[in-house]
Design an enzyme around this catalytic site. Structure first.
Site, short mmCIF file in Angstrom:
data_model
loop_
_atom_site.label_atom_id
_atom_site.label_comp_id
_atom_site.label_asym_id
_atom_site.label_seq_id
_atom_site.Cartn_x
_atom_site.Cartn_y
_atom_site.Cartn_z
N ARG A 87 -7.42 11.24 2.29
CA ARG A 87 -7.12 9.98 2.99
C ARG A 87 -6.27 10.24 4.23
O ARG A 87 -6.41 9.55 5.25
CB ARG A 87 -6.41 9.02 2.03
N LYS A 189 -3.61 4.64 6.52
CA LYS A 189 -2.19 4.49 6.18
C LYS A 189 -1.39 4.70 7.46
O LYS A 189 -0.70 5.72 7.65
CB LYS A 189 -1.81 5.46 5.07
C1 COI Z 1 2.82 4.05 -1.87
O1 COI Z 1 2.50 3.43 -2.88
O2 COI Z 1 3.02 5.26 -1.86
C2 COI Z 1 2.97 3.36 -0.62
O3 COI Z 1 2.63 3.92 0.37
C3 COI Z 1 3.58 2.03 -0.61
C4 COI Z 1 4.83 1.95 0.14
C5 COI Z 1 6.04 2.51 -0.43
C6 COI Z 1 4.72 1.96 1.60
#
Ligand code: COI
Length: 347
Positions: A87, A189
């Site tokens: 990802r 992301k």
């Molecule tokens: C995750 O679940 O790792 C996320 O990226 C959520 C968040 C803490 C931004």
């Protein structure tokens, strides 16, 4: 810092989802159009950056989140880090960032976790959150990709993402903000996605909601995501989650829950359109994420009304999925999927 000092410094019984500085972090650089230089561990801490850095001016950055666990077999393991590696490549491509090859990503994560293994909480106390991140750190003034990039992996021992641990959340469906648009960056992301979620989250928290449920920007009858997690509903023994597309993050926990529900619990699982009414009148609702793990949703408020889900507490399927997922992650339950990834010694 010696292991004993780490144990004395951290209160394992009261971990929250916040930063605890650790020993070291991985650091590597790459020029635009070039190859990533082999990186190395450096002490965890601040570093210098140009005020004209692409990330500071135009938000050119992507990240990942994975976790390391101590297990009942006495091992240090990661959970499906290969999915994060893949990802990370897709997210980087979307933001014109040189992608980190999968092998380099895995090695960077492994050596950072290994060097900070004494910060992994004991079984049952939490996990070591692993944050791989790339920023455009070279200076740039026009809107274009930065000339150089920095890849860092840092870690922090963490407890539950939502204050108060495992409890049913109260969420607010927002009709005033969208998290992402079709053909935007919602499925990457990208750091900016999370910046955009801060204001809706602030407003929700001011009214004592735990998080926000976002709707599809092209069709506001459809539910998309919780700001920091994917969403699932159970109705009449069918588990449903919004289908992936332009604006939903393909969560690693989301994928794991789909497989667990189908293959271990024998449930029908549909990746499909999920409407606001489907969510409001579901038997169970929960959200999934690396940080959120599997968190029940007990009450949902819209502009017009609120709805208690089930009896407002954790549902029995939600509990079963949580126990199965965390059981595999702690090696209490056999991993028949090949998801457990032991951290090599590198000595
Ligand atoms: C995750 O679940 O790792 C996320 O990226 C959520 C968040 C803490 C931004």
């Amino acid at each position: 810092m010696e292991i004993l000092e780490v144990e004395q410094k951290i209160d394992w019984n009261n971990l929250t989802f916040s930063i605890t500085p650790t020993r070291s972090m991985y650091f590597a650089t790459c020029d635009l159009g070039g190859e990533w230089e082999p990186g190395d561990l450096i002490p965890y801490g601040d570093f210098k950056i140009s005020p004209a850095a692409g990330v500071l001016n135009y938000g050119q950055g992507v990240f990942e989140g994975t976790k390391a666990f101590k297990t009942l077999k006495g091992r240090d393991i990661l959970f499906r880090p290969d999915r994060n590696a893949k990802r990370f490549i897709k997210s980087a491509e979307r933001l014109c960032i040189p992608p980190v090859p999968e092998e380099m990503f895995l090695k960077a994560v492994e050596i950072t976790v290994r060097d900070n293994a004494d910060y992994i909480p004991p079984v049952g106390k939490g996990s070591l959150y692993v944050r791989p991140i790339i920023w455009g750190t070279g200076p740039v003034l026009g809107v274009k990709p930065a000339p150089s990039y920095t890849f860092v992996v840092y870690v922090s021992p963490v407890g539950p993402y939502f204050k108060g641990g495992m409890r049913a959340l109260h969420l607010k469906v927002t009709r005033y903000f969208h998290r992402a648009a079709p053909k935007g960056t919602g499925n990457a992301k990208a750091i900016g996605n999370y910046a955009a979620s801060l204001y809706p989250l602030k407003l929700a928290k001011e009214r004592e909601f735990d998080e926000v449920i976002y709707l599809n920007a092209a069709n506001e009858n459809l539910v998309e995501e919780v700001g920091s997690a994917n969403i699932f509903i159970l109705k009449d023994n069918v588990l449903k989650t919004p289908k992936l597309g332009g604006s939903i993050l393909p969560g690693v926990t989301r994928d794991s829950v789909i497989q667990l529900a189908r293959e271990i619990l024998g449930l029908e699982v549909l990746e499909t359109d999920v409407t606001v009414n489907d969510v409001l009148f579901a038997d169970e609702v929960f959200c999934t994420g690396t940080a959120a793990v599997i968190t029940p949703i007990g009450k949902i408020t819209t502009d017009d009304d609120f709805q208690v889900i089930g009896n407002g507490e954790i549902g029995s399927l939600t509990r079963k999925l949580y126990d199965t997922l965390t059981g595999i992650q702690r090696e209490r339950i056999e991993d028949t999927f090949g998801w457990v990834h032991p951290v090599p010694m590198y000595k």
